[in-house]
Structures are given as C-alpha cells and as structure tokens.
Design a protein around this motif. Structure first.
Motif, short mmCIF file in Angstrom:
data_model
loop_
_atom_site.label_atom_id
_atom_site.label_comp_id
_atom_site.label_asym_id
_atom_site.label_seq_id
_atom_site.Cartn_x
_atom_site.Cartn_y
_atom_site.Cartn_z
N LEU A 46 0.85 -1.19 0.00
CA LEU A 46 0.00 0.00 0.00
C LEU A 46 0.88 1.24 0.00
O LEU A 46 1.75 1.40 0.86
CB LEU A 46 -0.89 -0.01 1.24
CG LEU A 46 -1.76 1.23 1.50
CD1 LEU A 46 -2.88 1.31 0.48
CD2 LEU A 46 -2.34 1.17 2.91
N SER A 47 0.69 2.10 -0.99
CA SER A 47 1.39 3.37 -1.03
C SER A 47 0.56 4.42 -0.28
O SER A 47 -0.61 4.65 -0.62
CB SER A 47 1.61 3.82 -2.48
OG SER A 47 2.19 5.11 -2.53
N PRO A 56 -4.06 7.35 -0.59
CA PRO A 56 -3.41 6.05 -0.64
C PRO A 56 -3.84 5.23 -1.86
O PRO A 56 -4.95 5.39 -2.37
CB PRO A 56 -3.85 5.38 0.66
CG PRO A 56 -4.25 6.51 1.55
CD PRO A 56 -4.81 7.56 0.66
N VAL A 58 -2.99 1.12 -3.89
CA VAL A 58 -2.32 -0.18 -3.88
C VAL A 58 -1.42 -0.28 -5.10
O VAL A 58 -1.84 0.04 -6.22
CB VAL A 58 -3.36 -1.32 -3.88
CG1 VAL A 58 -2.69 -2.68 -3.96
CG2 VAL A 58 -4.22 -1.24 -2.62
N PRO A 61 -3.14 -4.17 -7.42
CA PRO A 61 -4.32 -4.79 -6.79
C PRO A 61 -4.81 -6.05 -7.49
O PRO A 61 -5.80 -6.65 -7.07
CB PRO A 61 -5.38 -3.69 -6.91
CG PRO A 61 -5.03 -3.00 -8.19
CD PRO A 61 -3.52 -3.04 -8.29
N ILE A 101 -2.40 -7.56 1.36
CA ILE A 101 -1.57 -6.38 1.64
C ILE A 101 -0.79 -6.66 2.92
O ILE A 101 -1.40 -6.90 3.97
CB ILE A 101 -2.43 -5.12 1.80
CG1 ILE A 101 -3.16 -4.80 0.49
CG2 ILE A 101 -1.56 -3.93 2.22
CD1 ILE A 101 -4.14 -3.66 0.60
N ALA A 104 3.08 -1.20 4.01
CA ALA A 104 2.74 0.12 3.48
C ALA A 104 4.02 0.92 3.29
O ALA A 104 4.99 0.76 4.04
CB ALA A 104 1.78 0.85 4.41
N ALA A 122 -6.39 -6.46 -1.08
CA ALA A 122 -6.82 -5.70 -2.25
C ALA A 122 -7.78 -6.57 -3.05
O ALA A 122 -7.44 -7.70 -3.41
CB ALA A 122 -5.62 -5.31 -3.10
N SER A 164 -10.29 -2.03 -1.61
CA SER A 164 -9.16 -2.50 -0.81
C SER A 164 -9.18 -1.85 0.56
O SER A 164 -9.69 -0.73 0.74
CB SER A 164 -7.83 -2.17 -1.52
OG SER A 164 -7.77 -2.77 -2.79
N GLU A 165 -8.60 -2.55 1.54
CA GLU A 165 -8.50 -2.01 2.89
C GLU A 165 -7.34 -2.65 3.61
O GLU A 165 -6.96 -3.79 3.35
CB GLU A 165 -9.80 -2.22 3.65
CG GLU A 165 -10.25 -3.66 3.75
CD GLU A 165 -11.61 -3.79 4.40
OE1 GLU A 165 -11.76 -4.69 5.25
OE2 GLU A 165 -12.52 -3.00 4.06
N ALA A 166 -6.75 -1.88 4.53
CA ALA A 166 -5.61 -2.37 5.31
C ALA A 166 -5.60 -1.68 6.67
O ALA A 166 -6.06 -0.55 6.82
CB ALA A 166 -4.30 -2.10 4.57
#
Length: 237
Positions: A46-47, A56, A58, A61, A101, A104, A122, A164-166
C-alpha cells in the motif's frame, strides 16, 4: 465475432437437419476466480501517498488469490438423436480476485522508516455480461443425462472496481474505493460437465482466460488473465 456467429448458425442448421430436440433452461452458479499471469500477485503493498497527489493506493491490486464469484444464466441447447450438443448460455456474473496487503510505503506517524507493517487485502470486482457458446456430447445412464461440453466464455466487461482495505500497526484503517477504467472483451476457453435427472441438474466448469488485460500498456511486457472455476444449479423445461 461475426465468424463465430456464422459458425454457430451453420451448426444449428446441421443439427436441425439430422433430428434434434431443443432444451431451454436456467442456471445459478457460484465459484471462485482469480487473475493469472506474471502480472498477477499474491502479495502487494500500500502506497500511503501516490505521486500524482491523491490519497493512498495499492501498488498492484490484481490478485492471484481466489475470491468468490457468482452469476446467473439462461441456456438453450440442441441435442441430436446421436447425443451431439450445440448450445449457448447468456448471463450476468461478478468475478472477484484478492491480493494480500502486508506492508505500506511512505511517511507515517512519527516513524523514521518508509516501510511499515500493514494487514489487509486488495479486492478487484469485475462485472460481465457473459456469452458462452459450446459444443458437446451427451451420455445417458439410468435416467441421468451427463453433458460434456467445450466452448468459450466471451465476457463483455461492464464495470471494474477496486475495494481495498488495510490496518496499520497503530490500528488505523485505510480504505480505498476506486472505479477502474479497464473495459475489455474477455475470451476464456471453457471445459464443463453437467448432470441432469429430470428437470434438475448440477454443473461444474473451468474457464482459462487468454485475453491479456495488460496488452495495451506502453513500454512493458505485462501479462494478466482471468481464471474461473464454477459450480451451478440447473433447471430445464
């Protein structure tokens, strides 16, 4: 595409000429899907801040981990007196893929590091109108019709989106909701088997995409293809 339809029309005429019956039915299916090819990934990053100034994102993905797929079809097929099958399905389906993911990148909190632990996934969600022409062979044993089929999915992409989530090390949750611009007609050679007893049946199939989702990217030799395994419940009139 025109050649394909002309071929199917010719086969239909042949089937009619040699005696056949027409079966109409419907199917509900579920299964699993993923991306394959060297550009698909099981794990991604993750950027925290993308170079063009947005939030942010991915890095890649397009996941090679399986996720849930589901859809519904209408089906029509000719069955000759010798057991030859010629048919097609038309339906709507949603395919999903996943990449894990695990880190980061970028400036975060008071950390001096540019790489941070993260935990998330993702997910790419792709919706298609799907046309599936096929040929096959029917074997009948003890009131059970067993259909072996070979054909191809022709998937007309309707929408592709990223969800997507982290979770960062300090508990902060980052979610990405992005509609992606990919629009593609996907070709997936497909093997299938279906068994009927009376009006009801079950099916299983595997489709192996050969259309490269990354063929139009300049300056890169990237490869990304769909892979779909389906299980279905059938009803025929």
């Amino acid at each position: 595409m025109k050649t394909l339809y002309l071929l199917l029309l010719g086969l239909c005429c042949t089937a009619v000429a040699y005696g056949q019956k027409l079966e109409i039915g419907a199917q509900l299916n579920s299964g699993i899907s993923r991306f394959g090819g060297e550009s698909a990934t099981r794990t991604t990053g993750l950027s925290l801040s993308r170079s063009w100034g947005h939030g942010p994102g991915v890095s890649n993905p397009y996941g090679s981990r399986y996720n849930i797929a589901y859809g519904a079809n209408l089906q029509g097929q000719y069955v000759t007196s010798k057991g030859f099958l010629l048919g097609t399905q038309l339906g709507y389906e949603q395919l999903r893929t996943t990449a894990k993911i695990d880190k980061a990148y970028g400036v975060w909190s008071h950390s001096s590091s540019m790489i941070h632990p993260a935990d998330g996934k993702a997910v790419i969600i792709a919706n298609y109108i799907n046309l599936h022409p096929y040929i096959g062979w029917r074997i009948t044993q003890r009131q059970v019709d067993l259909d072996l089929t070979l054909g191809s999915d022709i998937g007309f992409s309707q929408q592709m989106k990223e969800r997507s989530e982290a979770t960062m090390e300090d508990g902060t949750e980052i979610k990405i909701r992005e509609d992606r611009s990919e629009s593609i007609t996907d070709f997936r050679p497909r093997l299938g088997i279906a068994g009927y007893r009376g009006h009801f049946g079950v099916s299983m199939s595997y489709a192996h995409g050969i259309k490269n989702y990354r063929a139009n990217m300049d300056g890169a030799d990237m490869k990304l293809y769909t892979r779909v395994f389906r299980l279905g419940l059938l009803y025929r009139l």
